[in-house]
Motif scaffolding. Structure first.
Motif, PDB file in Angstrom:
ATOM      1  N   GLN A  31       0.772  -1.069   0.000  1.00  0.00           N
ATOM      2  CA  GLN A  31      -0.022   0.067  -0.023  1.00  0.00           C
ATOM      3  C   GLN A  31       0.874   1.099  -0.190  1.00  0.00           C
ATOM      4  O   GLN A  31       2.092   0.984   0.310  1.00  0.00           O
ATOM      5  CB  GLN A  31      -0.860  -0.063   1.303  1.00  0.00           C
ATOM      6  CG  GLN A  31      -0.119  -0.262   2.592  1.00  0.00           C
ATOM      7  CD  GLN A  31      -1.044  -1.211   3.378  1.00  0.00           C
ATOM      8  OE1 GLN A  31      -2.449  -1.372   3.318  1.00  0.00           O
ATOM      9  NE2 GLN A  31      -0.395  -1.769   4.522  1.00  0.00           N
ATOM     10  N   HIS A  62      -8.885   2.368  19.697  1.00  0.00           N
ATOM     11  CA  HIS A  62      -7.934   1.456  20.384  1.00  0.00           C
ATOM     12  C   HIS A  62      -8.377   1.014  21.752  1.00  0.00           C
ATOM     13  O   HIS A  62      -8.291  -0.136  22.031  1.00  0.00           O
ATOM     14  CB  HIS A  62      -6.704   2.227  20.451  1.00  0.00           C
ATOM     15  CG  HIS A  62      -6.171   2.214  18.884  1.00  0.00           C
ATOM     16  ND1 HIS A  62      -5.467   3.703  18.745  1.00  0.00           N
ATOM     17  CD2 HIS A  62      -5.894   1.543  17.921  1.00  0.00           C
ATOM     18  CE1 HIS A  62      -5.080   3.346  17.190  1.00  0.00           C
ATOM     19  NE2 HIS A  62      -5.442   2.103  16.908  1.00  0.00           N
ATOM     20  N   GLY A  83      -3.424  -7.102  12.162  1.00  0.00           N
ATOM     21  CA  GLY A  83      -3.416  -5.817  11.590  1.00  0.00           C
ATOM     22  C   GLY A  83      -2.822  -4.909  12.753  1.00  0.00           C
ATOM     23  O   GLY A  83      -1.991  -5.269  13.411  1.00  0.00           O
ATOM     24  N   ASP A  86       0.155  -0.083  13.805  1.00  0.00           N
ATOM     25  CA  ASP A  86       0.427   1.103  14.466  1.00  0.00           C
ATOM     26  C   ASP A  86       0.672   0.981  15.860  1.00  0.00           C
ATOM     27  O   ASP A  86       1.270   1.879  16.470  1.00  0.00           O
ATOM     28  CB  ASP A  86      -0.763   2.098  14.356  1.00  0.00           C
ATOM     29  CG  ASP A  86      -1.957   1.600  14.798  1.00  0.00           C
ATOM     30  OD1 ASP A  86      -2.425   1.698  15.794  1.00  0.00           O
ATOM     31  OD2 ASP A  86      -2.625   0.994  13.921  1.00  0.00           O
ATOM     32  N   GLU A 106       1.223  -8.056  11.968  1.00  0.00           N
ATOM     33  CA  GLU A 106       0.764  -7.084  10.996  1.00  0.00           C
ATOM     34  C   GLU A 106       1.159  -7.657   9.425  1.00  0.00           C
ATOM     35  O   GLU A 106       2.407  -7.914   9.568  1.00  0.00           O
ATOM     36  CB  GLU A 106       1.280  -5.745  11.319  1.00  0.00           C
ATOM     37  CG  GLU A 106       1.538  -4.702  10.283  1.00  0.00           C
ATOM     38  CD  GLU A 106       0.390  -4.004   9.460  1.00  0.00           C
ATOM     39  OE1 GLU A 106      -0.571  -3.586  10.330  1.00  0.00           O
ATOM     40  OE2 GLU A 106       0.188  -4.101   8.648  1.00  0.00           O
ATOM     41  N   ILE A 107       0.619  -7.453   8.608  1.00  0.00           N
ATOM     42  CA  ILE A 107       1.072  -7.772   7.251  1.00  0.00           C
ATOM     43  C   ILE A 107       2.339  -6.994   6.615  1.00  0.00           C
ATOM     44  O   ILE A 107       2.911  -7.442   5.925  1.00  0.00           O
ATOM     45  CB  ILE A 107      -0.133  -7.865   6.206  1.00  0.00           C
ATOM     46  CG1 ILE A 107       0.325  -8.873   4.874  1.00  0.00           C
ATOM     47  CG2 ILE A 107      -0.469  -6.648   5.651  1.00  0.00           C
ATOM     48  CD1 ILE A 107      -0.854  -9.273   4.033  1.00  0.00           C
ATOM     49  N   GLY A 139      -2.273 -12.245   8.488  1.00  0.00           N
ATOM     50  CA  GLY A 139      -3.032 -12.804   9.695  1.00  0.00           C
ATOM     51  C   GLY A 139      -3.729 -14.178   9.444  1.00  0.00           C
ATOM     52  O   GLY A 139      -3.653 -15.063  10.390  1.00  0.00           O
ATOM     53  N   ASP A 156      -7.877  -5.734  14.128  1.00  0.00           N
ATOM     54  CA  ASP A 156      -7.793  -4.392  13.935  1.00  0.00           C
ATOM     55  C   ASP A 156      -7.364  -4.038  12.355  1.00  0.00           C
ATOM     56  O   ASP A 156      -5.779  -3.784  12.154  1.00  0.00           O
ATOM     57  CB  ASP A 156      -6.541  -3.892  14.784  1.00  0.00           C
ATOM     58  CG  ASP A 156      -6.321  -2.443  14.801  1.00  0.00           C
ATOM     59  OD1 ASP A 156      -7.068  -1.620  14.166  1.00  0.00           O
ATOM     60  OD2 ASP A 156      -5.548  -2.060  15.568  1.00  0.00           O
ATOM     61  N   THR A 158      -7.614  -3.129   8.389  1.00  0.00           N
ATOM     62  CA  THR A 158      -8.166  -1.924   7.233  1.00  0.00           C
ATOM     63  C   THR A 158      -9.459  -2.231   6.766  1.00  0.00           C
ATOM     64  O   THR A 158     -10.076  -3.474   6.814  1.00  0.00           O
ATOM     65  CB  THR A 158      -7.214  -1.677   6.130  1.00  0.00           C
ATOM     66  OG1 THR A 158      -6.789  -3.107   5.757  1.00  0.00           O
ATOM     67  CG2 THR A 158      -6.209  -0.958   6.481  1.00  0.00           C
ATOM     68  N   ASP A 159     -10.033  -1.314   5.963  1.00  0.00           N
ATOM     69  CA  ASP A 159     -11.515  -1.555   5.335  1.00  0.00           C
ATOM     70  C   ASP A 159     -11.361  -2.919   4.615  1.00  0.00           C
ATOM     71  O   ASP A 159     -10.186  -3.193   4.112  1.00  0.00           O
ATOM     72  CB  ASP A 159     -12.142  -0.398   4.576  1.00  0.00           C
ATOM     73  CG  ASP A 159     -12.174   0.811   5.447  1.00  0.00           C
ATOM     74  OD1 ASP A 159     -12.467   0.578   6.765  1.00  0.00           O
ATOM     75  OD2 ASP A 159     -11.676   1.857   4.969  1.00  0.00           O
ATOM     76  N   PRO A 163      -5.575  -6.605   0.973  1.00  0.00           N
ATOM     77  CA  PRO A 163      -5.170  -7.760   1.821  1.00  0.00           C
ATOM     78  C   PRO A 163      -6.005  -7.889   2.905  1.00  0.00           C
ATOM     79  O   PRO A 163      -6.191  -9.027   3.755  1.00  0.00           O
ATOM     80  CB  PRO A 163      -3.783  -7.429   2.379  1.00  0.00           C
ATOM     81  CG  PRO A 163      -3.516  -5.773   2.397  1.00  0.00           C
ATOM     82  CD  PRO A 163      -4.260  -5.319   1.094  1.00  0.00           C
ATOM     83  N   GLN A 225     -15.050   6.809   8.480  1.00  0.00           N
ATOM     84  CA  GLN A 225     -16.221   7.158   7.732  1.00  0.00           C
ATOM     85  C   GLN A 225     -17.344   7.161   8.543  1.00  0.00           C
ATOM     86  O   GLN A 225     -18.012   6.344   9.298  1.00  0.00           O
ATOM     87  CB  GLN A 225     -16.445   6.116   6.835  1.00  0.00           C
ATOM     88  CG  GLN A 225     -15.289   5.947   5.656  1.00  0.00           C
ATOM     89  CD  GLN A 225     -14.319   4.749   6.041  1.00  0.00           C
ATOM     90  OE1 GLN A 225     -13.842   4.532   7.116  1.00  0.00           O
ATOM     91  NE2 GLN A 225     -13.873   4.140   5.152  1.00  0.00           N
TER      92      GLN A 225
END
Ligand code: AAT
Length: 279
Positions: A31, A62, A83, A86, A106-107, A139, A156, A158-159, A163, A225
């Motif tokens: 990304q 979080h 995921g 952060d 985390e990927i 994951g 946790d 992404t939309d 991935p 969003q």
């Protein structure tokens, strides 16, 4: 000249932040990553043009991921965040002394590297707490080799694009079930009730098939969003409402900025337009 970041939410709706400075831009195998200094939300981290973390509101998401799940387990020892590179969810999990192991899968290592540099208050825990172990892989693959291991799993992600698509599938939730101990709990970010009700319905339908107990919670935040977000909980033994632990919540709420005992209970109260997915 003014510089604005815009996230395109719907064909007729975008969400914009005035940017003071672009601090970082890069591309990983997975990304595009950007860090902006914004006028209203402090630093903001985006992946492929979608907000992931802002200094202003990251605590809401979080804290909810970590505390809605960890509160109801009497003695969680092993946690996994899928995921969340952060580190925000890990920072909140690390507040519980009962955890002996806190794993991150985390990927994209690039995400963690960038957050360690630009968001030390979010990611710093990934280096400072010796219970934390980092794995940089998918994951789904990671869970294939872990059976009956974790007390808490936080998805946790992404939309559901790129991935993360597989992290919203029933087969993946079955893997989570198998990787959990006999009284384990999974919590997944399940998108916005305003924009993504069909996704929430799918996640909830899957959880209901797989877990004896499943619940939906919501929270008000700023950066994602619509500003209204959902969390889906699947649990093998403990009920997120009936097994709420007041004593644990009172200890934690000395540190939290959003989560407290009232929020825990209230977050499971749903508006009618959301409840209708269960009919
Ligand atoms: N803590 C709030 C930030 C996130 S980021 C979600 C992370 O999931 C990203 O860093 C991404 O690289 C990672 N990820 C995506 N797919 C996988 C996968 N298959 N395995 C492991 N990690 C993955 C959540 C943001 C929510 C956004 C709401 N609009």
């Amino acid at each position: 000249m003014e510089f604005w970041f815009s996230e395109f939410h719907l064909p007729g709706l975008k969400y914009s932040l005035k940017v003071k400075e672009c601090l970082y831009s890069g591309k990983s195998e997975y990304q595009r990553l950007d860090v902006f200094e914004t006028e209203e939300f402090g630093r903001a981290f985006t992946l492929d043009g979608i907000l992931m973390v802002t200094e202003k509101d990251e605590f809401v998401y979080h804290e909810m991921m970590a505390h809605l799940s960890s509160n109801i387990h009497p003695n969680p020892k092993r946690a996994l965040v899928i995921g969340g590179g952060d580190g925000g969810t890990i920072r909140e999990l690390a507040r519980y002394d009962s955890f002996e192991e806190i794993h991150l899968c985390e990927i994209d290592k690039h995400v963690t590297d960038v957050c360690l540099e630009y968001f030390p208050n979010v990611a710093g825990i990934l280096k400072s707490d010796e219970r934390v172990k980092l794995y940089f892989e998918d994951g789904i693959k990671f869970l294939e080799n872990k059976k009956n291991y974790y007390d808490i799993i936080c998805i946790d992600s992404t939309d559901p694009i790129g991935p993360a698509v597989g992290l919203f599938k029933e087969d993946f939730y079955k893997l989570c079930y198998e990787s959990l101990t006999e009284d384990g709990i999974v919590i997944a970010q399940s998108e916005s009730p305003w924009y993504h009700l069909p996704i929430i319905k799918d996640v909830q339908d899957s959880f209901r098939k797989i877990f004896p107990i499943s619940k939906l919670a919501t929270a008000s935040l700023l950066a994602y969003q619509s500003g209204f977000w959902s969390f889906s909980i699947g649990s093998k033994r403990y009920n997120p409402i009936e097994d709420f632990n007041l004593e644990k919540a009172e200890k934690i709420e000395k540190f939290t900025k959003y989560y407290n005992s009232g929020i825990h209970k209230a977050s499971f109260v749903l508006p009618n337009y959301v409840k209708k997915i269960f009919r």
